[in-house]
Design a protein around this motif. Structure first.
Motif, PDB file in Angstrom:
ATOM      1  N   LEU A  70       0.877  -1.109  -0.017  1.00 56.24           N
ATOM      2  CA  LEU A  70      -0.059  -0.199  -0.124  1.00 56.24           C
ATOM      3  C   LEU A  70       1.015   1.213   0.017  1.00 56.24           C
ATOM      4  CD1 LEU A  70      -2.761   1.122   0.551  1.00 56.24           C
ATOM      5  CD2 LEU A  70      -2.259   0.959   2.867  1.00 56.24           C
ATOM      6  N   LEU A  71       2.080   1.137   0.652  1.00 57.90           N
ATOM      7  CA  LEU A  71       2.842   2.308   0.751  1.00 57.90           C
ATOM      8  C   LEU A  71       3.773   2.740  -0.368  1.00 57.90           C
ATOM      9  CD1 LEU A  71       4.300   1.455   4.144  1.00 57.90           C
ATOM     10  CD2 LEU A  71       2.396   2.867   3.653  1.00 57.90           C
ATOM     11  N   ALA A  72       4.024   3.940  -0.457  1.00 51.27           N
ATOM     12  CA  ALA A  72       4.764   4.356  -1.590  1.00 51.27           C
ATOM     13  C   ALA A  72       6.335   4.059  -1.370  1.00 51.27           C
ATOM     14  CB  ALA A  72       4.964   5.965  -1.687  1.00 51.27           C
ATOM     15  N   PRO A  73       7.147   3.730  -2.230  1.00 53.25           N
ATOM     16  CA  PRO A  73       8.485   3.165  -1.900  1.00 53.25           C
ATOM     17  C   PRO A  73       9.290   3.891  -0.804  1.00 53.25           C
ATOM     18  CG  PRO A  73       8.163   3.221  -4.431  1.00 53.25           C
ATOM     19  CD  PRO A  73       6.968   4.090  -3.520  1.00 53.25           C
ATOM     20  N   ASP A  74       9.147   5.209  -0.801  1.00 53.01           N
ATOM     21  CA  ASP A  74      10.191   5.862   0.286  1.00 53.01           C
ATOM     22  C   ASP A  74       9.489   5.479   1.498  1.00 53.01           C
ATOM     23  OD1 ASP A  74       7.927   7.460  -0.448  1.00 53.01           O
ATOM     24  OD2 ASP A  74       8.791   9.270   0.023  1.00 53.01           O
ATOM     25  N   ASP A  75       8.289   5.523   1.530  1.00 51.75           N
ATOM     26  CA  ASP A  75       7.389   5.098   3.058  1.00 51.75           C
ATOM     27  C   ASP A  75       7.826   3.711   3.329  1.00 51.75           C
ATOM     28  OD1 ASP A  75       6.618   7.557   3.170  1.00 51.75           O
ATOM     29  OD2 ASP A  75       4.694   7.439   2.187  1.00 51.75           O
ATOM     30  N   ALA A  76       7.665   3.080   2.321  1.00 47.07           N
ATOM     31  CA  ALA A  76       8.107   1.464   2.591  1.00 47.07           C
ATOM     32  C   ALA A  76       9.717   1.200   2.990  1.00 47.07           C
ATOM     33  CB  ALA A  76       7.636   0.663   1.249  1.00 47.07           C
ATOM     34  N   ALA A  77      10.511   2.118   2.228  1.00 50.25           N
ATOM     35  CA  ALA A  77      11.568   1.971   2.809  1.00 50.25           C
ATOM     36  C   ALA A  77      11.960   2.175   4.230  1.00 50.25           C
ATOM     37  CB  ALA A  77      12.775   2.906   1.868  1.00 50.25           C
ATOM     38  N   ASP A  78      11.205   3.428   4.552  1.00 47.66           N
ATOM     39  CA  ASP A  78      11.105   3.805   5.990  1.00 47.66           C
ATOM     40  C   ASP A  78      10.647   2.799   6.942  1.00 47.66           C
ATOM     41  OD1 ASP A  78      12.115   6.483   5.228  1.00 47.66           O
ATOM     42  OD2 ASP A  78      10.303   7.423   5.303  1.00 47.66           O
ATOM     43  N   LEU A  79       9.705   2.137   6.543  1.00 42.82           N
ATOM     44  CA  LEU A  79       9.088   1.148   7.719  1.00 42.82           C
ATOM     45  C   LEU A  79       9.835   0.172   7.533  1.00 42.82           C
ATOM     46  CD1 LEU A  79       6.847  -0.269   9.259  1.00 42.82           C
ATOM     47  CD2 LEU A  79       5.698  -0.858   7.078  1.00 42.82           C
ATOM     48  N   ILE A  80      10.660  -0.402   6.604  1.00 44.69           N
ATOM     49  CA  ILE A  80      11.489  -1.560   6.431  1.00 44.69           C
ATOM     50  C   ILE A  80      12.980  -1.181   7.275  1.00 44.69           C
ATOM     51  CG2 ILE A  80      13.213  -2.799   5.025  1.00 44.69           C
ATOM     52  CD1 ILE A  80      10.755  -2.824   2.905  1.00 44.69           C
ATOM     53  N   GLN A  81      13.201  -0.076   7.280  1.00 48.75           N
ATOM     54  CA  GLN A  81      14.546   0.527   8.141  1.00 48.75           C
ATOM     55  C   GLN A  81      14.155   0.385   9.415  1.00 48.75           C
ATOM     56  OE1 GLN A  81      15.823   3.765   6.034  1.00 48.75           O
ATOM     57  NE2 GLN A  81      17.815   3.138   6.063  1.00 48.75           N
ATOM     58  N   THR A  82      12.936   0.334  10.142  1.00 51.17           N
ATOM     59  CA  THR A  82      12.791   0.252  11.482  1.00 51.17           C
ATOM     60  C   THR A  82      13.003  -1.197  11.947  1.00 51.17           C
ATOM     61  OG1 THR A  82      10.323  -0.269  11.314  1.00 51.17           O
ATOM     62  CG2 THR A  82      10.868   2.246  11.543  1.00 51.17           C
ATOM     63  N   PHE A  83      13.123  -2.098  10.984  1.00 50.78           N
ATOM     64  CA  PHE A  83      13.286  -3.602  11.349  1.00 50.78           C
ATOM     65  C   PHE A  83      15.041  -3.871  11.367  1.00 50.78           C
ATOM     66  CE2 PHE A  83       9.031  -3.511  10.215  1.00 50.78           C
ATOM     67  CZ  PHE A  83       8.632  -4.661  11.175  1.00 50.78           C
ATOM     68  N   PRO A  84      15.430  -4.944  12.059  1.00 53.33           N
ATOM     69  CA  PRO A  84      16.831  -5.248  12.091  1.00 53.33           C
ATOM     70  C   PRO A  84      17.393  -5.762  10.844  1.00 53.33           C
ATOM     71  CG  PRO A  84      15.554  -6.667  13.623  1.00 53.33           C
ATOM     72  CD  PRO A  84      14.655  -5.515  13.028  1.00 53.33           C
ATOM     73  N   GLU A  85      18.586  -5.436  10.607  1.00 54.92           N
ATOM     74  CA  GLU A  85      19.133  -5.864   9.144  1.00 54.92           C
ATOM     75  C   GLU A  85      18.387  -7.149   8.589  1.00 54.92           C
ATOM     76  OE1 GLU A  85      21.299  -3.731   6.858  1.00 54.92           O
ATOM     77  OE2 GLU A  85      22.284  -3.413   8.861  1.00 54.92           O
ATOM     78  N   ASN A  86      18.603  -8.318   9.590  1.00 53.76           N
ATOM     79  CA  ASN A  86      18.430  -9.629   9.063  1.00 53.76           C
ATOM     80  C   ASN A  86      16.915  -9.719   8.510  1.00 53.76           C
ATOM     81  OD1 ASN A  86      17.108  -9.537  11.678  1.00 53.76           O
ATOM     82  ND2 ASN A  86      18.604 -10.781  12.492  1.00 53.76           N
ATOM     83  N   LYS A  87      15.899  -8.965   9.100  1.00 59.14           N
ATOM     84  CA  LYS A  87      14.519  -9.220   8.755  1.00 59.14           C
ATOM     85  C   LYS A  87      14.246  -8.249   7.498  1.00 59.14           C
ATOM     86  CE  LYS A  87       9.993  -9.501   9.776  1.00 59.14           C
ATOM     87  NZ  LYS A  87       9.270 -10.674   9.706  1.00 59.14           N
ATOM     88  N   ARG A  88      15.251  -7.336   7.302  1.00 60.06           N
ATOM     89  CA  ARG A  88      14.503  -6.341   6.065  1.00 60.06           C
ATOM     90  C   ARG A  88      14.475  -6.909   4.619  1.00 60.06           C
ATOM     91  NH1 ARG A  88      18.838  -1.356   7.425  1.00 60.06           N
ATOM     92  NH2 ARG A  88      17.941  -1.025   9.674  1.00 60.06           N
ATOM     93  N   LEU A  89      15.374  -7.949   4.226  1.00 56.09           N
ATOM     94  CA  LEU A  89      15.332  -8.720   2.950  1.00 56.09           C
ATOM     95  C   LEU A  89      14.208  -9.332   2.807  1.00 56.09           C
ATOM     96  CD1 LEU A  89      17.338  -8.300   0.783  1.00 56.09           C
ATOM     97  CD2 LEU A  89      18.244 -10.845   1.182  1.00 56.09           C
ATOM     98  N   GLU A  90      13.824 -10.116   3.875  1.00 56.28           N
ATOM     99  CA  GLU A  90      12.391 -10.757   3.926  1.00 56.28           C
ATOM    100  C   GLU A  90      11.449  -9.808   3.507  1.00 56.28           C
ATOM    101  OE1 GLU A  90       9.877 -12.658   7.430  1.00 56.28           O
ATOM    102  OE2 GLU A  90      12.128 -12.928   7.680  1.00 56.28           O
ATOM    103  N   LEU A  91      11.307  -8.672   4.264  1.00 52.53           N
ATOM    104  CA  LEU A  91      10.293  -7.672   4.048  1.00 52.53           C
ATOM    105  C   LEU A  91      10.241  -7.111   2.523  1.00 52.53           C
ATOM    106  CD1 LEU A  91      10.292  -5.760   7.345  1.00 52.53           C
ATOM    107  CD2 LEU A  91       8.439  -7.228   6.491  1.00 52.53           C
ATOM    108  N   ILE A  92      11.466  -6.863   2.130  1.00 48.53           N
ATOM    109  CA  ILE A  92      11.644  -6.346   0.721  1.00 48.53           C
ATOM    110  C   ILE A  92      11.146  -7.349  -0.285  1.00 48.53           C
ATOM    111  CG2 ILE A  92      13.292  -5.808  -1.130  1.00 48.53           C
ATOM    112  CD1 ILE A  92      15.094  -4.646   1.235  1.00 48.53           C
ATOM    113  N   GLU A  93      11.321  -8.627  -0.004  1.00 45.86           N
ATOM    114  CA  GLU A  93      10.738  -9.833  -0.976  1.00 45.86           C
ATOM    115  C   GLU A  93       9.199  -9.705  -1.074  1.00 45.86           C
ATOM    116  OE1 GLU A  93      12.606 -13.149   0.021  1.00 45.86           O
ATOM    117  OE2 GLU A  93      14.382 -12.636  -0.796  1.00 45.86           O
ATOM    118  N   LEU A  94       8.647  -9.105  -0.029  1.00 45.16           N
ATOM    119  CA  LEU A  94       7.071  -9.145  -0.073  1.00 45.16           C
ATOM    120  C   LEU A  94       6.650  -7.990  -1.242  1.00 45.16           C
ATOM    121  CD1 LEU A  94       6.036  -8.828   3.789  1.00 45.16           C
ATOM    122  CD2 LEU A  94       6.040 -10.831   2.090  1.00 45.16           C
ATOM    123  N   LEU A  95       7.520  -7.240  -1.767  1.00 47.69           N
ATOM    124  CA  LEU A  95       7.003  -6.262  -2.723  1.00 47.69           C
ATOM    125  C   LEU A  95       7.102  -6.702  -3.940  1.00 47.69           C
ATOM    126  CD1 LEU A  95       9.234  -3.294  -1.014  1.00 47.69           C
ATOM    127  CD2 LEU A  95       6.736  -3.326  -1.034  1.00 47.69           C
TER     128      LEU A  95
END
Lengths: 442, 442
Positions: A70-95
């Motif tokens: 639902l989020l624009a890429p910059d907002d998605a990036a901000d949300l993903i950045q609140t998670f620890p490094e190891n969780k981020r890739l998993e979230l990015i793959e949802l896009l």
């Protein structure tokens, strides 16, 4: 909130958000799940990344996918950045694939420069099409939740920015005109590595809702929108205030900062200041004999050193803020020095006179201060002039020295300046005392 | 500015403004007069009201008329407001009749609420016309330098707001749809009396370029644009920082404030603080006998009271900023009290331990502190726990008390808290000392 607000009913989504923000985290989640999808989306889009995370992290993976997309890429990036490094890739793959590329590119930028703030999605136009064709193209292109887009950007074949066209211009121009004829060529642009503080300054200089971000070769990389600038201004001001107050800047709201984190951010500086302040004990150790001979001198120590500290923290706060707003530049230090010299002297004379009168006119002056109260008065008031002048100069020059060494000038916090001035204040006081009182009571 | 900027040439008007802002006032006027009319207009529109005034006030009346009419009503009102009362009417008469009415209405609002920020000109639409008719109407209506207008506002016959339509929506909708069908009905609105700090908070909550301003009856009065919000955020932060730094907030940039004005704004608070700090001399007078008996006690006075001051200014800065950002509300005081109690105790124990070790392990401890250095260590470290706890609680609670009394919490400046804590710190120290050392060295 102003009490008159009660007269205007808040809009539906405004009141939902109002209520939501007032709830503790667990209840927020409950409220979120009972909202109609549309209301929940509206709410989610308006939350800050840390608040989004509170809800987001307890969702199932399919839910996360839906909400992240639902989020624009910059907002998605901000949300993903609140998670620890190891969780981020998993979230990015949802896009979806395109968004993945955008988010990865954004995460590569430092959070606090134009690149880190920007949205890589914007509407491109070619210069050689007509207004009519452009409008039809835009009708086909504009889909989904695009943030605050009121401009299209005219690029050449190498993605270099030629001009901007607002939707208003398109709407008000004749359909057979060319985009290149109606576009604005006077461009305000920002560089992808520009610090976020400078970015927000550009917005406050130019009343524009969005600014294009270019790389070193002039290729357009994305846009930064003014709503990000408002957040940056608040964030930077908070950071500076925390530093001026003598603690490491907190990165989350007061109640969200963990207790140990809070102790670390405050205890660190407090310890440094404490250890520096120990020099006051050492300095006073040198004058122990004098204090023994004239205990009355000790009475005025807090008064004198705190006056130096207060005038120092005034001066440093003023200069730090003026630097942050760009009103005072590094090269202005001589002008500032001259001004503060005069200011410090004047302020010192004001306090010195009050101090002198205080001792001279105090009812029990002879019993309290001894027969030489006049000389004591001179000692205190001359010391005040010296200490206030010294505090003012230290407070105003320290931010320049720090900036010159590429350290944030806000590090010259009020307590830091006060501590510096305390030690020297004691030395000034006892030196003046020996000048006036040597051979009399010393 | 980032050094990489050199790689992208600044736009023409960007570099003019850059150069302009770096010049002293007289040279600015010279530069202004040699610019091409278009460049001069571009520059003038982007200046702040005080900077506009510098140029404006040396113009002839016909020139003033031309340049004043260039501005949107809210900006014209801002410029007029920089002049003394008796000059304002003369300037207002330079405007056309409609603008006169607008400016007079704006000047009636307090400068720091939504009404004072708003632009009374916006584009109105009726709900029952088609998109095609609306676009033709807008083509006819949009003239002159209208600020950042990307929305039209749909009003009923009584000027009540029904919805908003962005130019983008109009552009992307079918021409035969009705405005009422495509308008957004979920409205974020603000009340004309809303404080400017709250206005800027609304902008940071909702990513919108403009918000409609309504009166108590729901009639639309104008719009506030987000670029005003950026300025407000900076302004409010500056005000708070100055207060935290212990001076009256300056209303102009550092170099623009007259010397006497500066002395007044700084000297006023400095004198108040100085007079309050005199109580330290009085407090110490009570303990003169103790100091005579044990001069060694005097050595640690600056260390102890400054630790209280530092922890107090940390706490007050934190709470003041959290209040300004709306993170902490008045009703949260109990939670804050609990948290700060624990924090203060922990910080006190940290500093107390360091102080204890400092005295215990200092090489010349017996010669400097006497044979009872262990008891002295206990006195200093227990006093530190008490003073730091007391400083933290005072610093964190004072902003609540001030807000409760409708005084700006930022008045609880770092120096103010430090001064309060200094006097009590001395009492705490000598009380703890008499507990440990009575009958031994006291």
């Amino acid at each position: 909130m102003n009490k008159n607000d009660a007269l205007i009913p808040l809009s539906h989504s405004q009141s939902i958000q109002e209520n939501f923000m007032n709830l503790p985290v667990e209840q927020r989640r409950n409220l979120f799940y009972v909202l109609a999808r549309h209301d929940a989306e509206e709410l989610f889009l308006n939350l800050s990344a840390p608040d989004q995370k509170d809800i987001f992290q307890v969702m199932t993976l399919p839910e996360q996918r839906s909400w992240l997309r639902l989020l624009a890429p910059d907002d998605a990036a901000d949300l993903i950045q609140t998670f620890p490094e190891n969780k981020r890739l998993e979230l990015i793959e949802l896009l979806d694939y395109d968004s993945q590329q955008d988010v990865l590119a954004l995460l590569a930028y430092a959070e606090d420069n134009a690149g880190g703030l920007m949205n890589p999605r914007f509407i491109r136009l070619r210069p050689d099409v007509t207004v009519d064709v452009a409008i039809r193209y835009l009708r086909a292109q504009a889909r989904g939740p695009i943030e605050m887009i009121h401009y299209a950007y005219v690029l050449d074949n190498e993605q270099r920015l030629l001009g901007t066209v607002s939707f208003r211009d398109l709407l008000l121009s004749l359909p057979n005109k060319l985009v290149s004829e109606i576009m604005a060529k006077e461009l305000i642009v920002i560089h992808e590595n520009l610090d976020q503080e400078e970015v927000s300054r550009e917005f406050s200089r130019h009343a524009l809702p969005a600014l294009p971000v270019l790389d070193a070769e002039g290729h357009m990389k994305g846009i930064v929108t003014i709503d990000d600038a408002v957040d940056v201004v608040e964030e930077e001001a908070t950071e500076d205030m925390h530093k001026i107050g003598g603690l490491q800047a907190l990165t989350a709201p007061y109640f969200k900062v963990h207790f140990l984190e809070m102790i670390k951010k405050r205890g660190g500086w407090l310890t440094v200041l404490f250890i520096s302040e120990m020099f006051t004990a050492t300095a006073m150790g040198f004058f122990e004999k004098e204090i023994e001979k004239a205990v009355v001198l000790a009475l005025f120590i807090p008064l004198i050193i705190s006056s130096g500290g207060n005038s120092g923290s005034q001066a440093s706060t003023l200069i730090i803020r003026a630097m942050a707003l760009g009103e005072v530049k590094l090269r202005d230090w001589v002008r500032v020095f001259g001004r503060e010299l005069l200011t410090g002297l004047t302020l010192g004379c004001i306090l010195g006179s009050i101090g002198f009168l205080r001792i001279l006119l105090w009812p029990g002056r002879t019993s309290l201060y001894g027969e030489h109260y006049l000389l004591l008065g001179c000692t205190v008031s001359f010391s005040l002039v010296g200490v206030v002048l010294w505090g003012t100069l230290t407070g105003s020059m320290l931010p320049f020295i720090l900036r010159r060494c590429n350290i944030d000038p806000a590090t010259a916090s009020a307590p830091f300046v006060a501590t510096l001035v305390d030690v020297t204040g004691i030395v000034i006081y006892f030196s003046v005392a020996s000048l006036f009182l040597k051979g009399i009571i010393l």
